[in-house]
Scaffold this active site. Structure first.
Site, PDB file in Angstrom:
ATOM      1  N   GLY A  10      12.714   3.341  21.934  1.00  0.00           N
ATOM      2  CA  GLY A  10      11.900   4.296  21.176  1.00  0.00           C
ATOM      3  C   GLY A  10      10.730   3.554  20.536  1.00  0.00           C
ATOM      4  O   GLY A  10      10.624   2.329  20.649  1.00  0.00           O
ATOM      5  N   TYR A 124      16.555  19.859  13.313  1.00  0.00           N
ATOM      6  CA  TYR A 124      16.358  18.411  13.275  1.00  0.00           C
ATOM      7  C   TYR A 124      16.622  17.891  11.853  1.00  0.00           C
ATOM      8  O   TYR A 124      17.408  16.955  11.653  1.00  0.00           O
ATOM      9  CB  TYR A 124      14.927  18.068  13.731  1.00  0.00           C
ATOM     10  N   LYS A 128      19.789  15.499  10.726  1.00  0.00           N
ATOM     11  CA  LYS A 128      19.491  14.167  10.171  1.00  0.00           C
ATOM     12  C   LYS A 128      20.094  14.045   8.772  1.00  0.00           C
ATOM     13  O   LYS A 128      20.639  13.008   8.408  1.00  0.00           O
ATOM     14  CB  LYS A 128      17.973  13.930  10.119  1.00  0.00           C
ATOM     15  N   TRP A 149       6.314  10.969   9.971  1.00  0.00           N
ATOM     16  CA  TRP A 149       5.162  11.052  10.880  1.00  0.00           C
ATOM     17  C   TRP A 149       4.872   9.694  11.550  1.00  0.00           C
ATOM     18  O   TRP A 149       3.781   9.153  11.438  1.00  0.00           O
ATOM     19  CB  TRP A 149       3.916  11.522  10.125  1.00  0.00           C
TER      20      TRP A 149
END
Ligand SMILES: NC(=O)c1ccc[n+]([C@@H]2O[C@H](COP(=O)([O-])OP(=O)(O)OC[C@H]3O[C@@H](n4cnc5c(N)ncnc54)[C@H](OP(=O)(O)O)[C@@H]3O)[C@@H](O)[C@H]2O)c1
Length: 284
Positions: A10, A124, A128, A149
């Site tokens: 990632g 999401y 989380k 972000w």
């Protein structure tokens, strides 16, 4: 120092892989080597490697896909975190887990502190938060770092999408009524390495983000400006008119005062955006 990294492919994982000290033993894993949603996988890898530190950057990160695939989102963001946390406790590893500003509902106008009550608006954010809560409620020896972000020259992210669309001279509609703090992935990686090396901050929950509070629209305009692209290709819209209907917080700036008291500075926006765009332009 033995470190197990999940989500190694990632954007944060790639950033970490570039800055690990050369004398650390690193096991960087992707979904194939270690799928965190498979309990047996998690225990096998942690039992055989016995890391001092586990850095969990793996997550189901697509906010829109999570709404359609709640099960997968839960499997990774809650169960995956639970398996890692339990195995970390069992084998004596310290956990560094990454979470998100999307645990908040955005109904405030001042930057969120660690003590503020989370109230996620979407799947999401809820999954989380469930992962975070498992860690804290079970007193796992851990740092939870909430960030926001994330962008960089690596992987998939807003900056790269806008960059590529502007290169193709496409018209782009971007929301102007969601405000947050873009955070440069390599700065999060530097913070994580510093926390491990210095070993001076207490385990717990910390906020870390960029030093600029900005809308997605203004972020896109900054990207265009630095690329020398035509800013008139970017049109401001309201979230209610956006093609993806997933509700997101309208304001999710994070207060980083707690980390700043330990001497850790916020991610410098101008440096991060300039550096990412330079790197992307030099790849061409
Ligand atoms: N991106 C953001 O704007 C943002 C903002 C705030 C917080 N965060 C948090 O920051 C962390 C890092 O984000 P990022 O931007 O680096 O995300 P990313 O680029 O999407 O990386 C996440 C990685 O996790 C992997 N993954 C997904 N499911 C997995 C599984 N079951 N087992 C193992 N690996 C799995 C993904 O692999 P595939 O691509 O193959 O699925 C991907 O390589 C995440 O915890 C995220 O929730 C992100």
């Amino acid at each position: 120092m033995k470190v197990l990294l999940t989500g190694g492919k990632g954007q944060l994982g790639q950033s970490l892989n570039r800055v690990f000290p050369s004398d650390w033993v690193i096991l960087s894993t992707d979904k194939v080597i270690l799928d965190i949603s498979i309990k047996r996988h998690v225990y096998e890898v942690i039992c055989s490697f016995k890391p001092d530190i586990i850095i969990n950057t793996a997550a189901f990160t697509s906010v829109d896909a999570a709404e359609k695939d709640i099960e997968s989102s839960k499997l990774v963001n809650y169960f995956g975190v639970k398996y890692i946390a339990c195995a970390a406790q069992k084998y004596g590893s310290k956990l560094i887990h990454i979470s998100t500003d999307y645990v908040f509902d955005g109904k405030t106008k001042s930057a969120y502190k660690e003590i503020d009550k989370p109230q996620p608006l979407n799947i999401y954010g809820s999954t989380k938060l469930a992962g975070e809560l498992f860690i804290t409620e079970n007193n796992v020896n851990s740092y939870i770092i909430r960030t926001s972000w994330i962008y960089s020259e690596y992987g998939k992210n807003f900056l790269k999408s806008i960059y590529n669309l502007l290169l193709k001279k496409k018209n782009i509609h971007i929301v102007g009524d969601q405000i947050g703090c873009p955070t440069y992935a390599p700065h999060i990686a530097d913070l994580i390495i510093a926390i491990i090396k210095n070993n001076t901050i207490s385990p717990g929950l910390y906020h870390f983000c960029g030093d600029k509070v900005i809308s997605w629209y203004d972020f896109a305009c900054e990207i265009a400006h630095l690329m020398g692209a035509d800013k008139s290709l970017i049109m401001k819209i309201d979230s209610k008119d956006y093609k993806f209907s997933t509700i997101r917080p309208s304001f999710s700036a994070l207060s980083c005062n707690k980390l700043e008291r330990y001497g850790y500075k916020r991610s410098n926006f101008l440096y991060g955006i300039t550096h990412s765009i330079d790197k992307l332009m030099n790849f061409k």
